[in-house]
Design an enzyme around this catalytic site. Structure first.
Site, mmCIF file in Angstrom:
data_model
loop_
_atom_site.group_PDB
_atom_site.id
_atom_site.type_symbol
_atom_site.label_atom_id
_atom_site.label_comp_id
_atom_site.label_asym_id
_atom_site.label_seq_id
_atom_site.Cartn_x
_atom_site.Cartn_y
_atom_site.Cartn_z
ATOM 1 N N HIS A 177 -9.975 8.430 2.305
ATOM 2 C CA HIS A 177 -9.496 6.491 3.114
ATOM 3 C C HIS A 177 -11.115 6.654 2.720
ATOM 4 O O HIS A 177 -11.536 4.863 2.323
ATOM 5 C CB HIS A 177 -9.144 6.679 4.648
ATOM 6 C CG HIS A 177 -7.977 6.710 4.325
ATOM 7 N ND1 HIS A 177 -7.120 8.083 4.697
ATOM 8 C CD2 HIS A 177 -6.709 5.883 4.487
ATOM 9 C CE1 HIS A 177 -5.906 7.736 4.800
ATOM 10 N NE2 HIS A 177 -5.741 6.215 4.272
ATOM 11 N N HIS A 223 0.856 -0.846 0.062
ATOM 12 C CA HIS A 223 0.021 0.076 0.172
ATOM 13 C C HIS A 223 0.700 1.026 -0.064
ATOM 14 O O HIS A 223 0.653 2.380 -0.963
ATOM 15 C CB HIS A 223 -0.324 0.560 1.376
ATOM 16 C CG HIS A 223 -1.578 1.282 1.600
ATOM 17 N ND1 HIS A 223 -3.106 0.778 0.867
ATOM 18 C CD2 HIS A 223 -1.315 2.392 1.461
ATOM 19 C CE1 HIS A 223 -4.010 2.739 1.378
ATOM 20 N NE2 HIS A 223 -2.995 2.978 1.409
ATOM 21 N N GLU A 224 2.170 1.120 1.104
ATOM 22 C CA GLU A 224 2.784 2.704 0.590
ATOM 23 C C GLU A 224 3.586 2.783 -0.140
ATOM 24 O O GLU A 224 3.223 3.726 -0.669
ATOM 25 C CB GLU A 224 4.124 2.753 2.348
ATOM 26 C CG GLU A 224 2.506 2.262 3.370
ATOM 27 C CD GLU A 224 1.311 3.160 3.915
ATOM 28 O OE1 GLU A 224 2.052 4.047 3.472
ATOM 29 O OE2 GLU A 224 0.657 2.802 4.576
ATOM 30 N N GLU A 262 -5.903 6.874 -3.022
ATOM 31 C CA GLU A 262 -6.091 5.489 -1.710
ATOM 32 C C GLU A 262 -6.258 4.197 -1.958
ATOM 33 O O GLU A 262 -6.135 3.219 -2.072
ATOM 34 C CB GLU A 262 -6.577 6.720 -0.507
ATOM 35 C CG GLU A 262 -6.379 6.886 0.375
ATOM 36 C CD GLU A 262 -5.270 6.560 1.126
ATOM 37 O OE1 GLU A 262 -4.862 5.114 1.528
ATOM 38 O OE2 GLU A 262 -4.125 7.101 1.305
ATOM 39 N N HIS A 288 2.079 3.924 -3.287
ATOM 40 C CA HIS A 288 1.344 5.972 -3.278
ATOM 41 C C HIS A 288 2.815 6.389 -3.799
ATOM 42 O O HIS A 288 3.015 7.140 -4.100
ATOM 43 C CB HIS A 288 1.211 5.962 -1.238
ATOM 44 C CG HIS A 288 0.351 6.337 -1.228
ATOM 45 N ND1 HIS A 288 -1.617 6.662 -1.824
ATOM 46 C CD2 HIS A 288 0.190 5.349 0.191
ATOM 47 C CE1 HIS A 288 -1.560 6.615 -0.573
ATOM 48 N NE2 HIS A 288 -1.710 6.157 -0.021
#
Length: 679
Positions: free
Chosen positions: A414, A326-327, A350, A330
């Site tokens: 989110h 996920h990170e 997101e 980004h």
């Protein structure tokens, strides 16, 4: 070197990436072309820009057919234009094919002389920033803001601070240079939540430095210990025996093991499945920092690195594979579409991280943390055993939305991510009740839309990555996402493909209105009369499923034609690899012939078949082997093989190549130019 974390095992373990496929990119995707030369001067004229505007190349992605997707930022009279980004698609000859402008596409302002001073703007921005965290202005620059309905002269003010929950903030605030009003703001720190310490015993690719081992791989993914700090790079994890962690928080290495494992798997997914060489597409890994702050219950991407807290009571480090993916995603978004972290774009940003976090979790195929469409299902952050987010029905978390609406952009990203997460599930798996990997789902549709048939997660992942990297810009909306994804599906799989139909139907099912792009029509499949799609593998792994890695343009073995082939084996270690494709053979045909070209070379000797490759047809639950090839008689020469498969007319079957290699001495089975021809 590949080592095993959490258990004390001998160091004599094989490399995690077999030499035959090391760094081989079985890409479906446009890849960065260092030798490509974007032409800002010629493109400036093609785009009809004024002489006051200048183009700044940020990336060039090149398709297999030579089409270039050139991503540009702009300046106006020497001022940086924020929100003026665009993507220009050009043919191999340099002719303009398409352009995706952000917002209005305009960047000209009547005057570049501000009525307000930089100090005025800094004061406005700092006052606003302090509503959420103690902050100080660090930088102010006169710019043009082109992300709204019309361009505005503005100051971009950057304020920095630390929020009450220990999350750092680097807030960008755009202040109108004439009125002093705040036009837009976004935080450079992107954060999310996932599970921790649930990957079990894993293999890592560490390197040796002197008498110590580093928690770092040869690509440059490495992990450091912040020791409770909230700044700095941290201390590189080292170990004397190359056996890391113990599976619990009693060892500080454990969090580092999970973070490093997640980083390595995420890099491998982007590289082998999507053809992107890491966050920056440069072949360089990224730093992961663990043990951030005190009981910090989050993780974040700050533009250069991933950072993970230790969770409630410092007992649940947020370092599992879906958190890392996920990170890191980004970072990929920041270096492609650079979606704003507000409005519709914030939700798309997101959701993109949730989509690829899910994709990597499935890709890792870890028995301790199996792939699912639940976000944060292991961490129990709600205290009642429920996940943080649900992709099949986002509203089950109590805040996310299942369906798009015009008010969606006002939500926290989110929660505004919900509809795109819902789209991804629907396009992949379809609507209604089903069980996948032991998890029950029941995905609804919005507003009475028709039920959705899924096209398979693997295809939809690729569609969304192409959309992100070649269609979207910083201020893209859900409407842009719909048009871009349908266009991407048509380019990859054809306008009449199930993938395109599923992508389109899923956007309708989340209530995004129809746009300019539609599926259907009379566009033929990408491969013409051959029933097999992408038969020569020149589009990478498109249309083929199975083991990640064999479909490659690695030059270690030659393709028969083009640059791509399926290279099965060549590992010199116990391994099994497959590639396969489902194909419908019409009932009206009189003849059907499966053919392919095969090149086999080996380090084995003698007449014993140590390594084999089977050619099979799977009809429902019945698998038939058409032929078995082995190391015996290998001569490193391409030979065509043909089989009558007319017995399967009127059926949808799977053509499968299955390779098994024993524990030593490699055999390479290289397949190219496949066909299933009928008459």
């Amino acid at each position: 070197m590949a080592v095993t974390a959490a258990l004390a095992l001998p160091l004599a373990l094989s490399l995690a990436v077999p030499a035959a496929h090391a760094l081989g990119s079985d890409t479906t995707w446009p890849t960065r072309a260092p030798n490509s030369k974007a032409d800002p001067v010629g493109d400036h004229a093609a785009l009809g820009l004024s002489s006051d505007e200048k183009l700044v190349v940020t990336s060039v992605l090149t398709d297999k057919d030579g089409t270039q997707h050139v991503r540009y930022n702009r300046t106006f009279k020497g001022l940086r234009v924020i929100g003026g980004d665009l993507v220009l698609a050009k043919s191999k000859s340099g002719a303009k094919k398409d352009v995706q402008f952000n917002a209005s596409g305009k960047a000209a302002v009547a005057s570049t002389t501000p009525k307000k001073s930089a100090a005025d703007a800094s004061a406005v921005a700092t006052t606003s920033a302090r509503k959420s965290a103690p902050a100080q202005a660090k930088d102010s620059e006169l710019v043009v803001w082109a992300g709204g309905d019309a361009p505005r002269l503005a100051y971009e003010v950057i304020t920095e601070g630390v929020k009450a929950d220990q999350t750092p903030t680097r807030l960008h605030t755009l202040v109108d240079a004439n009125s002093g009003a705040i036009l837009q703001s976004w935080d450079e720190i992107k954060h999310g939540t996932g599970n921790s310490m649930y990957s079990g015993t894993v293999t890592l690719n560490t390197i040796q430095s002197g008498s110590s081992w580093l928690l770092k791989d040869s690509i440059g993914n490495y992990t450091t210990d912040l020791n409770g700090g909230t700044s700095g790079t941290g201390t590189q994890f080292t170990d004397a025996d190359n056996v890391w962690g113990n599976g619990s928080t009693t060892s500080r290495q454990t969090a580092g093991v999970d973070a490093q494992y997640g980083a390595e798997k995420t890099y491998a997914y982007y590289n082998s499945v999507l053809g992107r060489a890491g966050i920056w597409n440069t072949g360089v890994g990224a730093r992961s920092r663990v043990h951030y702050g005190n009981a910090y219950n989050n993780a974040f991407w700050d533009g250069t690195q991933m950072t993970y807290g230790d969770g409630a009571g410092n007992t649940k480090p947020l370092t599992s594979i879906d958190v890392a993916a996920h990170e890191m995603s980004h970072g990929v978004t920041e270096n492609t579409a650079n979606l704003n972290y507000s409005g519709d774009a914030g939700g798309l940003n997101e959701a993109t991280s949730d989509i690829f976090g899910t994709a990597v979790e499935f890709y890792a195929s870890n028995a301790t943390d199996v792939g699912d469409y639940l976000i944060g299902e292991k961490i129990n952050i709600n205290g009642n055993g429920t996940p943080l987010r649900y992709m099949d029905q986002p509203s089950k978390d109590g805040g996310s939305k299942d369906c798009w609406s015009s008010s969606l952009g006002g939500l926290d990203p989110h929660y505004s991510s919900g509809p795109l997460n819902h789209w991804f599930y629907l396009a992949s798996e379809g609507s209604g009740a089903k069980t996948i990997n032991g998890v029950s789902y029941n995905s609804p549709v919005c507003g009475g839309a028709a039920a959705v048939t899924g096209a398979g997660r693997s295809n939809v992942e690729k569609v969304w990555y192409r959309t992100l990297s070649t269609k979207l810009t910083s201020g893209s909306t859900y409407a842009n996402a719909r048009n871009g994804a349908i266009a991407s599906a048509k380019e990859l799989y054809g306008a009449t493909s199930q993938t395109c139909m599923s992508v389109e139907a899923a956007f309708t099912a989340i209530a995004v209105p129809a746009g300019t792009e539609t599926c259907g029509g009379t566009t033929p499949p990408p491969t013409g009369g051959n029933l097999l799609l992408n038969p020569g593998f020149e589009s990478g792994a498109v249309n083929w499923t199975g083991t990640a890695g064999p479909i490659t343009n690695n030059t270690g073995r030659p393709a028969r034609t083009g640059s791509w082939k399926a290279w099965l084996g060549g590992n010199g270690a116990t391994s099994t690899e497959t590639i396969e494709q489902s194909v419908a053979i019409p009932s009206t045909v009189t003849a059907a012939t499966l053919s392919f070209w095969l090149r086999t070379d080996t380090a084995e000797s003698g007449s014993t078949a140590y390594d084999t490759m089977k050619v099979q047809v799977v009809d429902g639950t019945t698998t038939s082997t058409l032929a078995t090839y082995s190391n015996v008689g290998a001569n490193a020469t391409y030979t065509q093989k043909s089989f009558n498969v007319a017995a399967y007319k009127g059926k949808t079957v799977t053509v499968k190549f299955l390779m098994s290699e024993d524990s030593s001495l490699q055999t390479s089975f290289v397949v190219d130019d496949t066909a299933l021809a009928t008459s």
